[in-house]
Design an enzyme around this catalytic site. Structure first.
Site, mmCIF file in Angstrom:
data_model
loop_
_atom_site.group_PDB
_atom_site.id
_atom_site.type_symbol
_atom_site.label_atom_id
_atom_site.label_comp_id
_atom_site.label_asym_id
_atom_site.label_seq_id
_atom_site.Cartn_x
_atom_site.Cartn_y
_atom_site.Cartn_z
ATOM 1 N N LYS A 220 3.212 -2.236 16.097
ATOM 2 C CA LYS A 220 2.793 -0.887 15.646
ATOM 3 C C LYS A 220 2.057 -0.088 16.918
ATOM 4 O O LYS A 220 1.528 -0.609 17.672
ATOM 5 C CB LYS A 220 1.737 -1.241 14.651
ATOM 6 N N SER B 46 -0.585 2.259 6.684
ATOM 7 C CA SER B 46 -0.011 3.218 7.652
ATOM 8 C C SER B 46 1.053 2.441 8.571
ATOM 9 O O SER B 46 1.552 2.944 9.493
ATOM 10 C CB SER B 46 -1.482 3.435 8.489
ATOM 11 N N SER C 76 -3.173 -1.622 4.923
ATOM 12 C CA SER C 76 -2.108 -0.966 5.624
ATOM 13 C C SER C 76 -1.154 -2.092 6.301
ATOM 14 O O SER C 76 0.037 -1.476 6.670
ATOM 15 C CB SER C 76 -2.816 -0.174 7.015
#
Length: 492
Positions: free
Chosen positions: A87, A162, A186
């Site tokens: 990420k 996210s 997330s």
């Protein structure tokens, strides 16, 4: 191009020396280019290509496998040759770290996150940086400053957020596992939307050093995988004490990677009544009830429990998280690094224009909410009260554990993945996507989401929650449920 193998199988093939260390990385790069091509690219990646930063070498030289377990200098190389997506809020030396924000466009960190260094030390190879909601603020990966990610199961729908880019990369078969972060769900919510596994560990189990901060008391690095085994292997490789993180816990990390410990036999599994309300899609509820039947088949005792302060979880989270965000994001001022507006005629104008133009709408909304909650005259009414309710939410969990419940089972999200654009103009509807996940972050406990069925061909995730530091029990039960749902013995 062959289908992606599981992380354990890749590592096994590389460790025995029959396959080049970067063989599966090359295959993953090819797969990534395929899913990012065409009229509807997945847009899972913001930077694609092996991490060329120096860091700790991921070369397999110096491995001792004489005892049947490959190690380098006593450290496990359980991810030998495994391509891993990372990420874009985790710092890497050789690839940009933008947090999907224009204010950090092109920024390359001078240091490396502990979890990235550890996955490399375990033999893992960083494939690229994945798209996300800007600064991890969102539930759909539509808030990215560089455009939304699409769900590989249905490209008209969101992948969740996210960590949507990481979840999409795994669900599309590009990599067997990926790193994400989980502040209010997330990792687990996009895992549910994309039909994969996502694990949020106990707060303090995994180092946050090099994770760009959103809400420091809630943020946690987590793992996503195609299977429970893939996610568990990655999480185990990155877990452990780190003196560079003041919130890291100096605790031993048990081995939760052993599949033979997959069982729910004799476990007491609580089902919180507050998670099965009208907010839950009826078809999702049906899938969850079917999964509970499978847990009973595996020998678990399933019983209803109560977590009475759950109703306050979302408002509590959306006071605390924006308040911490407003403090953490004050450093992005257009002066030291990142985007700087060049047409300003004063220092104040540099700050205002750089932040206004560099931050997206959702980030600005949360900074304003958080600044208000911390302002003089409102601190006690909002932030102070939210901290007290957070304590009550944590006490609800402790009371259940003290009553002898081993694990909790809940839905991961109230609905399957929703269409792109459906909730972008309705922040409250978007925030409610996290209604079943934020409680674990507020209480600091571990949670795992795994696929338990489908509604209209869209994946549905079920969530297991455990007491602090009980990842091994939770992962073992998730493995058992995964087997039971696939028709296996699952713990008997």
């Amino acid at each position: 191009m062959s289908a992606i193998l599981g992380a354990r199988e890749i590592a096994s093939r590389v460790q025995v020396g029959g396959v080049a260390q970067d063989h599966y990385l090359g295959e993953a790069l090819e797969r990534a280019r395929v899913v990012e091509a065409g009229e509807l690219p997945l847009h899972a990646f913001l930077a694609l290509g092996p991490d060329t930063g120096t860091g700790e070498a991921s070369s397999l030289s110096g491995i001792d496998g004489s005892d049947g377990t490959a190690t380098r200098g006593g450290a496990s190389v359980s991810l030998a040759g495994v391509p891993v997506a990372v990420k874009d809020n985790l710092c890497t030396l050789g690839l940009p770290t933008t947090c999907a924000s224009r204010i950090l466009d092109g920024y390359v960190s001078p240091f490396e996150a502990t979890v990235v260094r550890r996955l490399k030390r375990a033999g893992g190879l960083v494939l690229g940086k994945t798209n996300m909601d800007e600064f991890a603020m969102g539930s759909s990966t539509e808030n990215s400053g560089f455009g939304p990610t699409r769900n590989p199961r249905d490209r008209s729908r969101v992948p969740g957020g996210s960590s949507g880019g990481s979840a999409a990369a795994v669900a599309a078969g590009v990599v067997p596992c990926a790193l994400g972060s989980d502040t209010g769900g997330s990792v687990r919510q996009p895992a549910s939307f994309c039909g994969i596994v996502g694990i949020k560990p106990t707060y303090g189990r995994v180092s946050r050093y090099g994770l760009v901060a959103f809400a420091s008391s809630l943020d946690q690095v987590g793992a996503l995988g195609a299977t429970v085994d893939d996610a568990a292997l990655l999480l185990h490789a990155i877990a452990g004490y780190d003196p560079r993180d003041a919130t890291s816990a100096p605790r031993d990390v048990p081995d939760w990677t052993r599949a033979e410990e997959a069982t729910v036999e004799g476990l007491r599994i609580g089902v919180p009544r507050e998670y099965f309300t009208d907010a839950l899609d009826p078809q999702v509820k049906r899938v969850c009830l079917d999964a509970l039947d499978r847990l009973r088949d595996g020998g678990a005792r399933v019983e209803e429990v109560s977590l009475p302060h759950t109703r306050y979880a979302v408002p509590t989270y959306y006071v605390l998280a924006p308040a911490e965000a407003s403090s953490n994001l004050a450093r992005y001022d257009g002066v030291r690094y990142g985007f700087r507006f060049d047409g300003a005629d004063s220092a104040r104008a540099v700050y205002e224009e750089s932040r206004t133009r560099g931050f997206g709408k959702e980030v600005v909304r949360r900074i304003m909410l958080g600044t208000f909650a911390l302002s003089a005259g409102y601190y006690d009414a909002y932030y102070g009260r939210a901290q007290k309710v957070r304590t009550l939410i944590a006490q609800d969990f402790h009371r259940v554990w003290d009553d002898g419940v081993d694990l909790l089972f809940t839905p991961t999200a109230p609905t399957p993945a929703f269409p792109i654009g459906e909730r972008t103009e309705d922040p409250m509807a978007m925030y409610l996507s996290d209604i079943f996940t934020v409680t674990a972050n507020l209480a600091g406990i571990p949670g795992i989401s795994l696929p338990i069925g489908a509604v209209d061909n869209l994946p549905v995730g079920g969530q297991l929650l455990a007491p602090m530091w009980e990842e091994a029990r939770m992962i073992g039960a998730a493995r058992a449920l995964e087997s039971l749902l696939a028709g296996g013995e699952g713990g008997r």
